[in-house]
Design a protein around this motif. Sequence first.
Motif, PDB file in Angstrom:
ATOM      1  N   TRP A  76      -5.106 128.980  23.802  1.00 49.61           N
ATOM      2  CA  TRP A  76      -4.368 128.128  24.724  1.00 49.61           C
ATOM      3  C   TRP A  76      -5.387 127.349  25.548  1.00 49.61           C
ATOM      4  O   TRP A  76      -6.339 127.934  26.073  1.00 49.61           O
ATOM      5  CB  TRP A  76      -3.491 128.956  25.661  1.00 49.61           C
ATOM      6  N   LYS A  77      -5.161 126.024  25.638  1.00 45.92           N
ATOM      7  CA  LYS A  77      -6.060 125.193  26.430  1.00 45.92           C
ATOM      8  C   LYS A  77      -5.267 124.280  27.348  1.00 45.92           C
ATOM      9  O   LYS A  77      -4.154 123.862  27.021  1.00 45.92           O
ATOM     10  CB  LYS A  77      -6.972 124.356  25.518  1.00 45.92           C
ATOM     11  N   TYR A  78      -5.881 124.011  28.497  1.00 46.55           N
ATOM     12  CA  TYR A  78      -5.314 123.065  29.459  1.00 46.55           C
ATOM     13  C   TYR A  78      -6.085 121.757  29.335  1.00 46.55           C
ATOM     14  O   TYR A  78      -7.301 121.724  29.575  1.00 46.55           O
ATOM     15  CB  TYR A  78      -5.407 123.640  30.876  1.00 46.55           C
ATOM     16  N   THR A  86     -10.232 126.308  28.394  1.00 43.25           N
ATOM     17  CA  THR A  86      -9.665 127.404  27.615  1.00 43.25           C
ATOM     18  C   THR A  86      -9.062 128.451  28.545  1.00 43.25           C
ATOM     19  O   THR A  86      -9.721 128.935  29.472  1.00 43.25           O
ATOM     20  CB  THR A  86     -10.738 128.065  26.728  1.00 43.25           C
ATOM     21  N   LEU A  87      -7.799 128.797  28.277  1.00 41.61           N
ATOM     22  CA  LEU A  87      -7.097 129.788  29.095  1.00 41.61           C
ATOM     23  C   LEU A  87      -7.163 131.170  28.463  1.00 41.61           C
ATOM     24  O   LEU A  87      -7.308 132.175  29.159  1.00 41.61           O
ATOM     25  CB  LEU A  87      -5.635 129.369  29.279  1.00 41.61           C
ATOM     26  N   LYS A 102      -8.682 137.595  24.747  1.00 44.42           N
ATOM     27  CA  LYS A 102      -9.651 137.317  25.798  1.00 44.42           C
ATOM     28  C   LYS A 102      -9.058 136.262  26.735  1.00 44.42           C
ATOM     29  O   LYS A 102      -8.894 135.103  26.363  1.00 44.42           O
ATOM     30  CB  LYS A 102     -10.954 136.800  25.194  1.00 44.42           C
ATOM     31  N   VAL A 103      -8.718 136.681  27.956  1.00 47.00           N
ATOM     32  CA  VAL A 103      -8.132 135.786  28.950  1.00 47.00           C
ATOM     33  C   VAL A 103      -9.241 135.284  29.862  1.00 47.00           C
ATOM     34  O   VAL A 103      -9.986 136.077  30.445  1.00 47.00           O
ATOM     35  CB  VAL A 103      -7.048 136.502  29.773  1.00 47.00           C
ATOM     36  N   THR A 104      -9.333 133.962  29.981  1.00 46.64           N
ATOM     37  CA  THR A 104     -10.416 133.354  30.776  1.00 46.64           C
ATOM     38  C   THR A 104      -9.872 132.638  32.015  1.00 46.64           C
ATOM     39  O   THR A 104     -10.580 131.821  32.615  1.00 46.64           O
ATOM     40  CB  THR A 104     -11.196 132.353  29.912  1.00 46.64           C
ATOM     41  N   HIS A 105      -8.650 132.948  32.396  1.00 47.95           N
ATOM     42  CA  HIS A 105      -8.057 132.350  33.597  1.00 47.95           C
ATOM     43  C   HIS A 105      -7.400 133.462  34.391  1.00 47.95           C
ATOM     44  O   HIS A 105      -6.659 134.289  33.835  1.00 47.95           O
ATOM     45  CB  HIS A 105      -7.029 131.284  33.209  1.00 47.95           C
ATOM     46  N   ASP A 106      -7.645 133.498  35.699  1.00 45.32           N
ATOM     47  CA  ASP A 106      -7.190 134.635  36.507  1.00 45.32           C
ATOM     48  C   ASP A 106      -5.681 134.684  36.696  1.00 45.32           C
ATOM     49  O   ASP A 106      -5.147 135.716  37.097  1.00 45.32           O
ATOM     50  CB  ASP A 106      -7.897 134.641  37.870  1.00 45.32           C
ATOM     51  N   ARG A 107      -4.972 133.603  36.417  1.00 45.34           N
ATOM     52  CA  ARG A 107      -3.509 133.605  36.607  1.00 45.34           C
ATOM     53  C   ARG A 107      -2.751 133.498  35.287  1.00 45.34           C
ATOM     54  O   ARG A 107      -1.578 133.158  35.271  1.00 45.34           O
ATOM     55  CB  ARG A 107      -3.103 132.468  37.538  1.00 45.34           C
ATOM     56  N   PHE A 128       0.597 122.585  42.227  1.00 45.90           N
ATOM     57  CA  PHE A 128       0.669 121.210  41.729  1.00 45.90           C
ATOM     58  C   PHE A 128      -0.559 120.856  40.886  1.00 45.90           C
ATOM     59  O   PHE A 128      -0.504 119.961  40.043  1.00 45.90           O
ATOM     60  CB  PHE A 128       0.817 120.239  42.899  1.00 45.90           C
ATOM     61  N   GLU A 129      -1.649 121.561  41.109  1.00 40.19           N
ATOM     62  CA  GLU A 129      -2.849 121.314  40.320  1.00 40.19           C
ATOM     63  C   GLU A 129      -2.704 121.798  38.874  1.00 40.19           C
ATOM     64  O   GLU A 129      -3.514 121.437  38.012  1.00 40.19           O
ATOM     65  CB  GLU A 129      -4.057 121.988  40.972  1.00 40.19           C
ATOM     66  N   ASP A 130      -1.693 122.636  38.625  1.00 40.59           N
ATOM     67  CA  ASP A 130      -1.475 123.152  37.271  1.00 40.59           C
ATOM     68  C   ASP A 130      -0.680 122.187  36.398  1.00 40.59           C
ATOM     69  O   ASP A 130      -0.473 122.460  35.202  1.00 40.59           O
ATOM     70  CB  ASP A 130      -0.734 124.497  37.329  1.00 40.59           C
ATOM     71  N   GLU A 131      -0.225 121.085  36.977  1.00 41.00           N
ATOM     72  CA  GLU A 131       0.514 120.108  36.177  1.00 41.00           C
ATOM     73  C   GLU A 131      -0.386 119.537  35.081  1.00 41.00           C
ATOM     74  O   GLU A 131      -1.591 119.380  35.271  1.00 41.00           O
ATOM     75  CB  GLU A 131       1.017 118.955  37.049  1.00 41.00           C
ATOM     76  N   GLY A 132       0.220 119.238  33.951  1.00 40.15           N
ATOM     77  CA  GLY A 132      -0.548 118.623  32.869  1.00 40.15           C
ATOM     78  C   GLY A 132      -0.101 119.084  31.503  1.00 40.15           C
ATOM     79  O   GLY A 132       0.999 119.633  31.325  1.00 40.15           O
ATOM     80  N   VAL A 133      -0.969 118.857  30.520  1.00 39.34           N
ATOM     81  CA  VAL A 133      -0.670 119.160  29.119  1.00 39.34           C
ATOM     82  C   VAL A 133      -1.329 120.475  28.720  1.00 39.34           C
ATOM     83  O   VAL A 133      -2.525 120.684  28.972  1.00 39.34           O
ATOM     84  CB  VAL A 133      -1.161 118.027  28.199  1.00 39.34           C
ATOM     85  N   TYR A 134      -0.544 121.349  28.097  1.00 36.56           N
ATOM     86  CA  TYR A 134      -1.040 122.628  27.609  1.00 36.56           C
ATOM     87  C   TYR A 134      -0.925 122.642  26.083  1.00 36.56           C
ATOM     88  O   TYR A 134       0.127 122.312  25.524  1.00 36.56           O
ATOM     89  CB  TYR A 134      -0.265 123.787  28.225  1.00 36.56           C
ATOM     90  N   ALA A 135      -2.018 123.021  25.411  1.00 35.42           N
ATOM     91  CA  ALA A 135      -2.075 122.973  23.952  1.00 35.42           C
ATOM     92  C   ALA A 135      -2.205 124.378  23.380  1.00 35.42           C
ATOM     93  O   ALA A 135      -3.086 125.151  23.769  1.00 35.42           O
ATOM     94  CB  ALA A 135      -3.249 122.110  23.484  1.00 35.42           C
TER      95      ALA A 135
END
Length: 233
Positions: A76-78, A86-87, A102-107, A128-135
């Motif tokens: 999963w990528k942001y 990479t999330l 392997k999780v590379t994001h604390d949330r 609001f900073e989490d807005e965007g495209v997730y792949a």
Amino acid sequence: MASADSTGSSVSGRPRSGDLLHAGLAVALMLGVWGVGGLEVTTGKLSLIEALNGSTVLLPCSYSSCIGIKNLYFSWKYENNGSDVTLCESVIPSEDVEPKVKVTHDRVEFVGSSKTNNISILLWNITFEDEGVYACFARNPKEKNRNHTARLILRVVDQMKEVDNTLTTMIVSAVGGVIGLIVIFMAIKALVVHFLHKDDEKNKECLVSSSGNDNTENGLSGAKADKKGTPKA
């Protein structure tokens, strides 16, 4: 140079048209199987997800392959202005074997399972900073590293929009009213038919009674006439 076969006919060194046809069919069959069984990932029917600021949102993703998987890599990528963050990522060794993610994001929390071909994640306490495209990306070495990516857009809002159900209510009310009128009409029709049927039965009974009375009276009159016409001894 041409050569002669056992029958004496000349055989060219070039491939026959029948051989070319068989080769073409084989290639077409292979391509068809490749297209049908190819790896695919999907994030569901919706490409846009709206979520409240501070809430937790599910980012769905699943994979499918008719051929099967082996050492399936997924991530999963942001995507943010050309830079991918990479999330999480992992490899699924085979079907029904749970991956070590392997999780590379604390949330971020992985909530998928290889038993259901699910590689979804949760994103906690969004801002609001989490807005965007997730792949969501997957690559299957069993299919010569065939890969596929599915994307979705996350939109963070202060409050969810209230759905205006006025039109729906009006339509439902109109349909209900029409159905009610039809039911009332059918009930009235049934009552009218019932009373008409009763009237017909009464009329038939009256006709039968009248016919019997007429026959009886005619018979009595004849008897009396016979008695009166008989001379006394």
